[in-house]
Design a protein around this motif. Structure first.
Motif, mmCIF file in Angstrom:
data_model
loop_
_atom_site.group_PDB
_atom_site.id
_atom_site.type_symbol
_atom_site.label_atom_id
_atom_site.label_comp_id
_atom_site.label_asym_id
_atom_site.label_seq_id
_atom_site.Cartn_x
_atom_site.Cartn_y
_atom_site.Cartn_z
ATOM 1 N N LEU A 42 0.835 -1.199 0.000
ATOM 2 C CA LEU A 42 0.000 0.000 0.000
ATOM 3 C C LEU A 42 0.876 1.258 0.000
ATOM 4 O O LEU A 42 0.608 2.208 -0.735
ATOM 5 N N GLU A 43 1.923 1.251 0.808
ATOM 6 C CA GLU A 43 2.852 2.385 0.835
ATOM 7 C C GLU A 43 3.506 2.583 -0.526
ATOM 8 O O GLU A 43 3.701 3.717 -0.968
ATOM 9 N N GLU A 44 3.818 1.491 -1.195
ATOM 10 C CA GLU A 44 4.416 1.579 -2.532
ATOM 11 C C GLU A 44 3.424 2.172 -3.530
ATOM 12 O O GLU A 44 3.804 2.983 -4.382
ATOM 13 N N LEU A 45 2.145 1.798 -3.423
ATOM 14 C CA LEU A 45 1.124 2.381 -4.294
ATOM 15 C C LEU A 45 1.015 3.887 -4.055
ATOM 16 O O LEU A 45 0.806 4.657 -4.992
ATOM 17 N N GLU A 46 1.164 4.302 -2.802
ATOM 18 C CA GLU A 46 1.119 5.730 -2.473
ATOM 19 C C GLU A 46 2.324 6.465 -3.060
ATOM 20 O O GLU A 46 2.188 7.555 -3.602
ATOM 21 N N ARG A 47 3.498 5.871 -2.919
ATOM 22 C CA ARG A 47 4.738 6.506 -3.399
ATOM 23 C C ARG A 47 4.815 6.538 -4.916
ATOM 24 O O ARG A 47 5.231 7.532 -5.506
ATOM 25 N N ASN A 48 4.456 5.438 -5.544
ATOM 26 C CA ASN A 48 4.566 5.302 -6.997
ATOM 27 C C ASN A 48 3.243 4.787 -7.564
ATOM 28 O O ASN A 48 3.148 3.624 -7.953
ATOM 29 N N PRO A 49 2.223 5.643 -7.617
ATOM 30 C CA PRO A 49 0.920 5.152 -8.071
ATOM 31 C C PRO A 49 0.935 4.744 -9.546
ATOM 32 O O PRO A 49 1.486 5.466 -10.381
ATOM 33 N N PRO A 50 0.341 3.584 -9.837
ATOM 34 C CA PRO A 50 0.224 3.172 -11.238
ATOM 35 C C PRO A 50 -0.772 4.077 -11.963
ATOM 36 O O PRO A 50 -1.539 4.811 -11.328
ATOM 37 N N GLU A 51 -0.776 4.014 -13.259
ATOM 38 C CA GLU A 51 -1.623 4.898 -14.063
ATOM 39 C C GLU A 51 -3.101 4.760 -13.699
ATOM 40 O O GLU A 51 -3.826 5.753 -13.629
ATOM 41 N N TRP A 52 -3.578 3.537 -13.440
ATOM 42 C CA TRP A 52 -4.994 3.361 -13.098
ATOM 43 C C TRP A 52 -5.357 4.120 -11.822
ATOM 44 O O TRP A 52 -6.436 4.679 -11.718
ATOM 45 N N LEU A 53 -4.430 4.156 -10.849
ATOM 46 C CA LEU A 53 -4.695 4.852 -9.594
ATOM 47 C C LEU A 53 -4.680 6.369 -9.798
ATOM 48 O O LEU A 53 -5.542 7.085 -9.286
ATOM 49 N N VAL A 54 -3.739 6.855 -10.573
ATOM 50 C CA VAL A 54 -3.670 8.284 -10.887
ATOM 51 C C VAL A 54 -4.953 8.716 -11.583
ATOM 52 O O VAL A 54 -5.571 9.724 -11.226
ATOM 53 N N GLU A 55 -5.374 7.943 -12.565
ATOM 54 C CA GLU A 55 -6.580 8.256 -13.343
ATOM 55 C C GLU A 55 -7.832 8.209 -12.472
ATOM 56 O O GLU A 55 -8.699 9.078 -12.566
ATOM 57 N N LEU A 56 -7.929 7.212 -11.618
ATOM 58 C CA LEU A 56 -9.088 7.070 -10.735
ATOM 59 C C LEU A 56 -9.172 8.228 -9.747
ATOM 60 O O LEU A 56 -10.243 8.772 -9.504
ATOM 61 N N ARG A 57 -8.033 8.635 -9.200
ATOM 62 C CA ARG A 57 -8.024 9.769 -8.275
ATOM 63 C C ARG A 57 -8.350 11.077 -8.989
ATOM 64 O O ARG A 57 -8.972 11.957 -8.420
ATOM 65 N N ARG A 58 -7.937 11.187 -10.227
ATOM 66 C CA ARG A 58 -8.153 12.418 -10.987
ATOM 67 C C ARG A 58 -9.605 12.535 -11.450
ATOM 68 O O ARG A 58 -10.233 13.577 -11.301
ATOM 69 N N ASN A 59 -10.142 11.463 -12.046
ATOM 70 C CA ASN A 59 -11.440 11.542 -12.711
ATOM 71 C C ASN A 59 -12.572 10.786 -12.033
ATOM 72 O O ASN A 59 -13.723 10.949 -12.398
ATOM 73 N N GLY A 60 -12.241 9.927 -11.073
ATOM 74 C CA GLY A 60 -13.274 9.161 -10.383
ATOM 75 C C GLY A 60 -13.745 7.973 -11.191
ATOM 76 O O GLY A 60 -13.107 7.593 -12.162
ATOM 77 N N PRO A 61 -14.824 7.383 -10.784
ATOM 78 C CA PRO A 61 -15.748 7.826 -9.748
ATOM 79 C C PRO A 61 -15.099 7.810 -8.363
ATOM 80 O O PRO A 61 -14.212 7.012 -8.100
#
Length: 127
Positions: A42-61
């Protein structure tokens, strides 16, 4: 209490991981939805978010806590306004651009509650 190496290998449910990442779990990739990530993962996802996570945080839902925060109201205010589903960034922006009456009311209520909480906190620190 410092985390030991053993603690960082503890796993969590995907619902917990999604909540900590501030994302709407049903919108995440299937492999994340069924995963049981460790704290280190989880910490690694926070430090280096993959594209799907960046996109989800940016555009949702987005999950309700994120929607409420972006609209400057409480989660209860969302429910009173009839918002029960996750909203996209575009939907949130549309509400912000042309706020319906319920949103104006909920923002006023939320602002009063926060002001009272701040007043009480100031009183406690003054004592």
């Amino acid at each position: 209490m410092p985390m030991s190496p053993k603690d960082s290998s503890q796993t969590m449910k995907s619902t917990t991981a999604a909540k900590r990442l501030g994302i709407y779990l049903p919108a995440a990739p299937e492999e994340f939805q069924v995963a049981t990530p460790t704290r280190a993962e989880l910490e690694e996802l926070e430090r280096n978010p993959p594209e799907w996570l960046v996109e989800l945080r940016r555009n949702g839902p987005h999950p309700r806590p994120v929607v409420a925060g972006r609209l400057a109201i409480s989660i209860g205010g969302l429910a009173r306004g009839g918002v029960t589903e996750a909203l996209t960034t575009e939907q949130i922006q549309a509400l912000r651009d042309d706020p319906p009456a319920w949103l104006v009311t909920e923002r006023a209520i939320h602002a009063k509650v926060r002001a009272e909480e701040e007043r009480l906190a100031a009183e406690r620190t003054a004592d």
